[in-house]
Write a protein that holds these residues in place. Structure first.
Motif, PDB file in Angstrom:
ATOM      1  N   ASP A  13       0.836  -1.213   0.000  1.00 24.98           N
ATOM      2  CA  ASP A  13       0.000   0.000   0.000  1.00 24.98           C
ATOM      3  C   ASP A  13       0.866   1.257   0.000  1.00 24.98           C
ATOM      4  O   ASP A  13       0.466   2.296   0.499  1.00 24.98           O
ATOM      5  CB  ASP A  13      -0.952  -0.011   1.202  1.00 24.98           C
ATOM      6  N   ASN A  14       2.070   1.137  -0.582  1.00 22.70           N
ATOM      7  CA  ASN A  14       3.049   2.230  -0.472  1.00 22.70           C
ATOM      8  C   ASN A  14       2.640   3.503  -1.198  1.00 22.70           C
ATOM      9  O   ASN A  14       3.195   4.560  -0.926  1.00 22.70           O
ATOM     10  CB  ASN A  14       4.418   1.756  -0.980  1.00 22.70           C
ATOM     11  N   MET A  15       1.673   3.422  -2.128  1.00 19.22           N
ATOM     12  CA  MET A  15       1.291   4.641  -2.849  1.00 19.22           C
ATOM     13  C   MET A  15       0.037   5.299  -2.281  1.00 19.22           C
ATOM     14  O   MET A  15      -0.401   6.334  -2.785  1.00 19.22           O
ATOM     15  CB  MET A  15       1.101   4.317  -4.331  1.00 19.22           C
ATOM     16  N   VAL A  16      -0.540   4.684  -1.244  1.00 20.31           N
ATOM     17  CA  VAL A  16      -1.811   5.195  -0.719  1.00 20.31           C
ATOM     18  C   VAL A  16      -1.667   6.626  -0.205  1.00 20.31           C
ATOM     19  O   VAL A  16      -2.473   7.507  -0.532  1.00 20.31           O
ATOM     20  CB  VAL A  16      -2.370   4.263   0.382  1.00 20.31           C
ATOM     21  N   ASP A  17      -0.630   6.880   0.580  1.00 19.18           N
ATOM     22  CA  ASP A  17      -0.476   8.220   1.152  1.00 19.18           C
ATOM     23  C   ASP A  17      -0.260   9.275   0.066  1.00 19.18           C
ATOM     24  O   ASP A  17      -0.804  10.381   0.140  1.00 19.18           O
ATOM     25  CB  ASP A  17       0.682   8.238   2.158  1.00 19.18           C
ATOM     26  N   ASP A  18       0.532   8.915  -0.950  1.00 16.81           N
ATOM     27  CA  ASP A  18       0.741   9.854  -2.062  1.00 16.81           C
ATOM     28  C   ASP A  18      -0.574  10.120  -2.790  1.00 16.81           C
ATOM     29  O   ASP A  18      -0.867  11.247  -3.200  1.00 16.81           O
ATOM     30  CB  ASP A  18       1.768   9.286  -3.050  1.00 16.81           C
ATOM     31  N   TRP A  19      -1.339   9.075  -2.949  1.00 11.73           N
ATOM     32  CA  TRP A  19      -2.636   9.209  -3.627  1.00 11.73           C
ATOM     33  C   TRP A  19      -3.558  10.151  -2.848  1.00 11.73           C
ATOM     34  O   TRP A  19      -4.229  11.005  -3.431  1.00 11.73           O
ATOM     35  CB  TRP A  19      -3.252   7.816  -3.774  1.00 11.73           C
ATOM     36  N   VAL A  20      -3.562   9.994  -1.536  1.00 12.54           N
ATOM     37  CA  VAL A  20      -4.416  10.843  -0.693  1.00 12.54           C
ATOM     38  C   VAL A  20      -3.991  12.303  -0.833  1.00 12.54           C
ATOM     39  O   VAL A  20      -4.814  13.200  -0.980  1.00 12.54           O
ATOM     40  CB  VAL A  20      -4.343  10.389   0.789  1.00 12.54           C
ATOM     41  N   LYS A  21      -2.670  12.525  -0.834  1.00 14.07           N
ATOM     42  CA  LYS A  21      -2.151  13.906  -0.851  1.00 14.07           C
ATOM     43  C   LYS A  21      -2.147  14.525  -2.245  1.00 14.07           C
ATOM     44  O   LYS A  21      -1.935  15.729  -2.385  1.00 14.07           O
ATOM     45  CB  LYS A  21      -0.709  13.912  -0.326  1.00 14.07           C
ATOM     46  N   GLY A  22      -2.334  13.699  -3.267  1.00 21.28           N
ATOM     47  CA  GLY A  22      -2.285  14.246  -4.623  1.00 21.28           C
ATOM     48  C   GLY A  22      -0.879  14.296  -5.185  1.00 21.28           C
ATOM     49  O   GLY A  22      -0.602  15.053  -6.112  1.00 21.28           O
ATOM     50  N   ASN A  23       0.017  13.471  -4.645  1.00 21.51           N
ATOM     51  CA  ASN A  23       1.367  13.371  -5.213  1.00 21.51           C
ATOM     52  C   ASN A  23       1.363  12.339  -6.349  1.00 21.51           C
ATOM     53  O   ASN A  23       0.620  11.369  -6.291  1.00 21.51           O
ATOM     54  CB  ASN A  23       2.368  12.917  -4.150  1.00 21.51           C
ATOM     55  N   TYR A  24       2.205  12.563  -7.324  1.00 29.01           N
ATOM     56  CA  TYR A  24       2.312  11.651  -8.461  1.00 29.01           C
ATOM     57  C   TYR A  24       3.737  11.113  -8.558  1.00 29.01           C
ATOM     58  O   TYR A  24       4.668  11.720  -8.041  1.00 29.01           O
ATOM     59  CB  TYR A  24       1.977  12.373  -9.778  1.00 29.01           C
ATOM     60  N   HIS A  25       3.880   9.999  -9.265  1.00 28.21           N
ATOM     61  CA  HIS A  25       5.210   9.450  -9.542  1.00 28.21           C
ATOM     62  C   HIS A  25       5.483   9.553 -11.035  1.00 28.21           C
ATOM     63  O   HIS A  25       4.616   9.244 -11.842  1.00 28.21           O
ATOM     64  CB  HIS A  25       5.287   7.989  -9.105  1.00 28.21           C
ATOM     65  N   ARG A  26       6.669   9.952 -11.338  1.00 24.85           N
ATOM     66  CA  ARG A  26       7.021  10.039 -12.751  1.00 24.85           C
ATOM     67  C   ARG A  26       7.290   8.633 -13.281  1.00 24.85           C
ATOM     68  O   ARG A  26       8.076   7.883 -12.697  1.00 24.85           O
ATOM     69  CB  ARG A  26       8.271  10.904 -12.899  1.00 24.85           C
ATOM     70  N   ALA A  27       6.584   8.286 -14.347  1.00 18.09           N
ATOM     71  CA  ALA A  27       6.750   6.945 -14.910  1.00 18.09           C
ATOM     72  C   ALA A  27       8.143   6.823 -15.518  1.00 18.09           C
ATOM     73  O   ALA A  27       8.601   7.736 -16.220  1.00 18.09           O
ATOM     74  CB  ALA A  27       5.698   6.698 -15.988  1.00 18.09           C
ATOM     75  N   ARG A  28       8.815   5.720 -15.236  1.00 20.11           N
ATOM     76  CA  ARG A  28      10.167   5.504 -15.804  1.00 20.11           C
ATOM     77  C   ARG A  28      10.013   4.888 -17.192  1.00 20.11           C
ATOM     78  O   ARG A  28      10.136   3.688 -17.374  1.00 20.11           O
ATOM     79  CB  ARG A  28      10.972   4.602 -14.880  1.00 20.11           C
ATOM     80  N   PHE A  29       9.704   5.775 -18.126  1.00 16.20           N
ATOM     81  CA  PHE A  29       9.396   5.334 -19.490  1.00 16.20           C
ATOM     82  C   PHE A  29      10.681   5.326 -20.320  1.00 16.20           C
ATOM     83  O   PHE A  29      10.981   6.266 -21.027  1.00 16.20           O
ATOM     84  CB  PHE A  29       8.360   6.289 -20.084  1.00 16.20           C
ATOM     85  N   VAL A  30      11.419   4.238 -20.191  1.00 15.08           N
ATOM     86  CA  VAL A  30      12.736   4.152 -20.854  1.00 15.08           C
ATOM     87  C   VAL A  30      12.631   3.258 -22.090  1.00 15.08           C
ATOM     88  O   VAL A  30      11.623   2.590 -22.305  1.00 15.08           O
ATOM     89  CB  VAL A  30      13.783   3.568 -19.880  1.00 15.08           C
ATOM     90  N   ARG A  31      13.682   3.268 -22.888  1.00 13.47           N
ATOM     91  CA  ARG A  31      13.698   2.414 -24.081  1.00 13.47           C
ATOM     92  C   ARG A  31      14.541   1.165 -23.867  1.00 13.47           C
ATOM     93  O   ARG A  31      14.301   0.134 -24.496  1.00 13.47           O
ATOM     94  CB  ARG A  31      14.256   3.203 -25.274  1.00 13.47           C
ATOM     95  N   THR A  32      15.559   1.297 -23.017  1.00 11.61           N
ATOM     96  CA  THR A  32      16.459   0.156 -22.789  1.00 11.61           C
ATOM     97  C   THR A  32      16.637  -0.062 -21.286  1.00 11.61           C
ATOM     98  O   THR A  32      16.468   0.870 -20.498  1.00 11.61           O
ATOM     99  CB  THR A  32      17.854   0.424 -23.402  1.00 11.61           C
ATOM    100  N   PRO A  33      17.016  -1.278 -20.888  1.00 10.28           N
ATOM    101  CA  PRO A  33      17.209  -1.560 -19.465  1.00 10.28           C
ATOM    102  C   PRO A  33      18.266  -0.654 -18.834  1.00 10.28           C
ATOM    103  O   PRO A  33      18.154  -0.280 -17.667  1.00 10.28           O
ATOM    104  CB  PRO A  33      17.679  -3.015 -19.440  1.00 10.28           C
ATOM    105  N   HIS A  34      19.273  -0.267 -19.619  1.00 10.80           N
ATOM    106  CA  HIS A  34      20.389   0.512 -19.054  1.00 10.80           C
ATOM    107  C   HIS A  34      19.961   1.899 -18.593  1.00 10.80           C
ATOM    108  O   HIS A  34      20.612   2.523 -17.772  1.00 10.80           O
ATOM    109  CB  HIS A  34      21.505   0.643 -20.094  1.00 10.80           C
TER     110      HIS A  34
END
Lengths: 119, 822
Positions: B787-808
């Motif tokens: 439930d690690n994102m619950v508090d952020d969700w309540v507060k309106g915090n977002y996480h930046r998606a790690r939208f990468v092309r390669t594993p490196h």
């Protein structure tokens, strides 16, 4: 001295079994076999294996809770209305102690029974 | 030296025997007690041995993933797949082949969410009693009656006609099973140890079951029986006055004035015949209590954003559960790179984005479930009349295995319309539901095609064959297009058809076919520079086909959203976050000024009442968790509603009534304040709307002001938002009094529902996205990622998606798994 060796063997076997056996009542089986193998007297079997059982179940659970990032122990204590995680570990240890001691006692009693019959 | 007396060996032998029997009995008793479930009230204590033993118990559910490991599995193509879990445990799957990627998606989803997968599909199939006992039998019967299992069989039959696409569902299924087969009993998810059963093998049929359960959740609501009852009670004119169907204030999904660009197909012109059914039974809760679950999505054209790139946002308001209904995932193959929210049970990404486009969906909320009264041709109900001829009922025997009890058998009768219900207000009525229809074989590819879409044409092609549930698919691309399309099969109806229970003895009362997919409403690059939806009515009145809400379209969020978007220029991502978190409600904004206006005309208010009124007058209609003012308004409105519709409240336990909507109640008070409904049944005086506004205010204040100081609630504690574990155990659930919002606000957080996935995608180069959901990736209670994102969700915090092309490119990883064939 015999009972100390018995406890050590019980703990080692119990630790390995807890990791690989997937049988929840392994502690009773191991307690039974150790008691037979070391020909413990009924009283000694009960006492030694009660201690061994507490150390085995309580110890493994405590170590896991200590090193894990999970709060599952705390949550389960809440599910069972126990109040706190340490109390849950104590209860688990006591159940382990009782299972091991009863099985050890049963094995020692069987041993005595056979020997009495022979006598 | 002890000398044994004669006979002592005999006593010792007996004693030894006694001791052995006693110790063995005690041991056996303890082992038995620890291995069984012990009934305790309505639930039971789980088998404690299995749950607590270090060999099998909960400590095996406290581990974490190894930092690096090779997993030997039978991948479809055999090329290795690499999976990196980032700091939020989001898997980034790098595969050479789509089937391999989906196999691994299935494997990883099961690794984190096996119990959820298993439990949700057992529930959909009406098979919970097999593992939970007789207490879930009525739930199971309702599911089998609805027929999700039959619909799933039909879906599988159609999908498998296209093996090239079906292989992807098979690959996912094989991946789930590869995980299940790798498990020892000790490693089963905790819930199995508590509820004492074992996981079942996954299958393509279960994927269909899961999809059908979503179809049920989003398209099985309707009020045909209630509307028929109300029409019988009120007569046609008054019914139409109170339940007009379309809210004249609404601002539809498709920009008003949009040209349709097609010649509509013919629909029979004859009107729908009226039948009465005399239904009995209790009513559902009035709608003042809550607002139906819904969702928001929108896309802003580059002309309205600061970066010049379009921005797409989506937040589906579904049931708040732990584990969450969503599972975040990133899939990279040489053909595409896609990120977003997946649904455990379905391959591919359901709401997300790739390097070219982003898409999202909300429920269109059309009525696609109709009820028909059957005219039986014999007493045993084995035949019924259809167009003057007798037709045989198809009897299906359903068998329910019940844990701890004998199996129960039950016959379900099928007519040409669908199954005949034997439950409550629907007893004797046959159901015809789009969710039961055989889908296109291409339906299975909708989301995988969206995952790989590169432009507007790809998006249209992907959504062409979607069947159910009808969705508002929003779209934005990096090349600047924005669009919204109502996708799915819409019944071709006569005017007014489907609002009431219909005569099931005439085949002409059926749907006249389907509206062609090319006639589904779509809005592309509208002049206003945005597209949006919030479950409101789909189109203005120029759309040539009749459709109705299920039962009603949303009235406030859509209008509020469009108002905010219309005033937005140079928008940035932060503005979008604030909009998704917006707790202001147009419902309060429209009702409260009218209430206050009437109260200001009263001169007989007491000091405390004036103080409450002043607080309400100063309120900005924001449902903030730490404020008490929203409670004053909600309680006031609730009292007012009960006084207005007291006629219906008096009969609600014996007749299934429909409840007039808030906007209609408000309009009536504003434009027809002396309507007979404003006269209370329980007084001799004749009341009007202003009088009821005053009386309800006084009722509210006397109740609220009577509260002790230390018991004063805030909106957060009053609303009581809970994110509940599937077993409903409080220890595994989260109560979040800090969560703001209201069902009629864009931040539509209610007690049990809310924004279950918040996503904002800015289609820059490269594409950037911010996401959050009220839960975590792991389905294991107590896990750091549970439930690690619950508090952020309540507060309106977002996480930046790690939208990468390669594993490196991933700078921090929790774990790395390499999948390869042995």
């Amino acid at each position: 001295m015999k009972n100390i060796y018995a406890i050590i063997v019980f703990l080692v076997a119990g630790f390995i079994s807890a990791r690989y056996s997937g049988i929840w009542w392994d502690i009773a089986l191991i307690g039974f076999l150790v008691s037979l193998a070391f020909r413990l007297s009924p009283g000694m079997a009960f006492g030694s294996l009660f201690l061994g059982g507490i150390l085995l179940w309580g110890g493994i659970t405590w170590l896991q809770v200590l090193q894990s990032e999970s709060t599952l122990g705390k949550d389960l204590a809440e599910v069972f209305n126990i109040g706190s995680q340490p109390l849950l570990i104590i209860i688990i240890a006591l159940i382990g102690g009782l299972l091991a001691s009863l099985s050890g006692w049963s094995a020692a009693s069987l041993n005595r029974l056979i020997r009495t019959k022979k006598g | 030296m002890t000398v044994l007396k004669p006979g002592r060996p005999e006593i010792s032998k007996q004693y030894s025997m006694f001791r052995f029997i006693l110790s063995t009995l005690l041991l056996a008793g303890m082992l038995y007690t620890l291995s069984i479930r012990i009934p305790a009230g309505t639930s039971s204590i789980p088998p404690l041995g299995r749950l607590l033993s270090p060999a099998t118990g909960f400590i095996h559910n406290m581990g974490r993933l190894p930092s690096s490991e090779t997993v030997n599995v039978n991948l479809p193509s055999g090329k290795p797949v690499q999976v990196l879990f980032d700091e939020r445990m989001v898997p980034h799957i790098f595969a050479e082949d789509l089937a391999d990627a989906l196999f691994v998606q299935g494997y990883i989803t099961a690794m984190h969410r096996l119990f959820q997968l298993d439990f949700s599909t057992r529930a959909a199939a009406g098979r919970l009693s097999e593992v939970l006992g007789a207490r879930t039998l009525s739930y199971d019967r309702a599911k089998r009656q609805l027929g999700l299992h039959r619909a799933s069989e039909k879906a599988i039959a159609r999908w498998s006609e296209d093996p090239a696409e079906f292989q992807y569902i098979e690959a996912y299924s094989n991946g789930v099973n590869a995980w299940i087969n790798s498990l020892g009993k000790a490693e089963y998810p905790l819930e199995y140890k508590i509820l004492d059963f074992e996981p079942e093998a996954w299958s393509t049929y279960k994927t269909a079951l899961f999809m059908k359960s979503m179809v049920e959740m989003l398209s099985a609501q309707q009020k045909d029986v209630e509307h028929t009852t109300m029409r019988e009670l009120l007569g046609n004119d008054l019914f139409t006055d109170l339940f007009p169907g379309r809210n004249p204030h609404s601002d539809p999904v498709i920009s008003p004035g949009t040209e349709w660009g097609f010649d509509p197909v013919d629909v029979p012109a004859d009107s729908v015949t009226r039948i009465d059914i005399g239904a009995t039974g209790s009513s559902e809760e009035p709608i003042y209590n809550d607002v139906q679950p819904g969702s928001n999505n929108w896309a802003l054209a580059g002309s309205r954003t600061k970066s010049g790139a379009s921005i797409l946002c989506n937040d589906p308001h579904l049931s708040l559960n732990l584990p969450s209904i969503w599972y975040e995932c990133h899939i990279v193959t040489p053909a595409f790179n896609c990120y977003g929210a997946t649904l455990p049970g379905m391959p591919g990404i359901i709401i997300g984005f790739n390097e070219h486009i982003a898409w999202g969906s909300t429920n269109a909320g059309h009525d696609v479930m109709d009820w028909y009264q059957i005219e039986w041709a014999d007493d045993k109900q084995t035949q019924y009349w259809m167009d003057g001829q007798k037709k045989e009922v198809e009897m299906t025997v359903e068998e329910y295995q019940i844990r701890g009890a004998q199996a129960v058998r039950d016959t379900i009768k099928y007519t040409v319309w669908g199954p005949v219900s034997d439950e409550g207000k629907y007893a004797g009525l046959a159901m015809h539901w789009m969710g039961m229809e055989s889908p296109y074989k291409e339906e299975q590819s909708t989301f995988l095609k969206l995952n790989q879409a590169r432009n507007f044409n790809d998006y249209m092609e992907a959504t062409d064959h979607f069947v159910s549930p009808l969705q508002n698919f929003v779209f934005a691309s990096r090349d600047g297009d924005i669009a919204i399309r109502i996708s799915g099969q819409m019944p071709l109806r006569r005017e007014g058809q489907g609002v009431f229970v219909q005569d099931g003895s005439k085949s002409s009362n059926g749907w006249s076919g389907r509206i062609p997919a090319t006639h589904n409403p779509v809005d592309v690059n509208p002049a206003r520079g945005f597209v949006s939806s919030a479950n409101q009515v789909s189109t203005d009145t120029t759309y040539p086909y009749f459709y109705a809400g299920e039962p009603y379209f949303e009235d406030y969020r859509g209008r509020w959203l469009n108002r905010q978007l219309s005033g937005m220029d140079n928008a940035v991502v932060r503005d979008m976050m604030e909009l998704q978190m917006d707790t202001r409600s147009l419902r309060a904004g429209e009702l409260l000024p009218m209430f206050i206006h009437e109260m200001n005309l009263r001169s007989d208010l007491q000091k405390e009442e004036k103080a409450v009124l002043n607080k309400l007058a100063a309120w900005n209609y924001a449902y903030e968790s730490d404020s008490e003012v929203p409670i004053f308004f909600e309680e006031w409105y609730k009292q007012f509603y009960q006084l207005v519709w007291d006629e219906f409240f008096r009969i609600r336990d014996s007749i299934p009534v429909a409840w007039p909507e808030s906007w209609r109640t408000a309009d009536l008070a504003l434009h027809n304040p002396s309507h007979p409904f404003f006269d209370r049944q329980d007084t001799d005086a004749t009341e009007d709307a202003p009088e009821l506004i005053f009386q309800s205010f006084r009722m509210m204040t006397s109740a609220r002001l009577g509260e002790e100081e230390d018991q004063m609630q805030t909106w957060g504690t009053y609303k009581h938002t809970q994110i509940r574990h599937l077993t409903r155990l409080p220890a595994f659930s989260r109560y979040v009094p800090g969560a703001s919002g209201h069902g009629s606000a864009l931040n539509a957080t209610t007690q049990t529902h809310g924004p279950s996935w918040r996503m904002i995608v800015e289609l820059t180069d490269p594409v950037q996205a911010w996401v959050v959901y009220p839960g975590g990736q792991s389905g294991t209670p107590g896990d750091p990622f549970y439930d690690n994102m619950v508090d952020d969700w309540v507060k309106g915090n977002y996480h930046r998606a790690r939208f990468v092309r390669t594993p490196h490119e991933l700078d921090s990883t929790r774990s790395q798994l390499t999948f390869r064939r042995p």
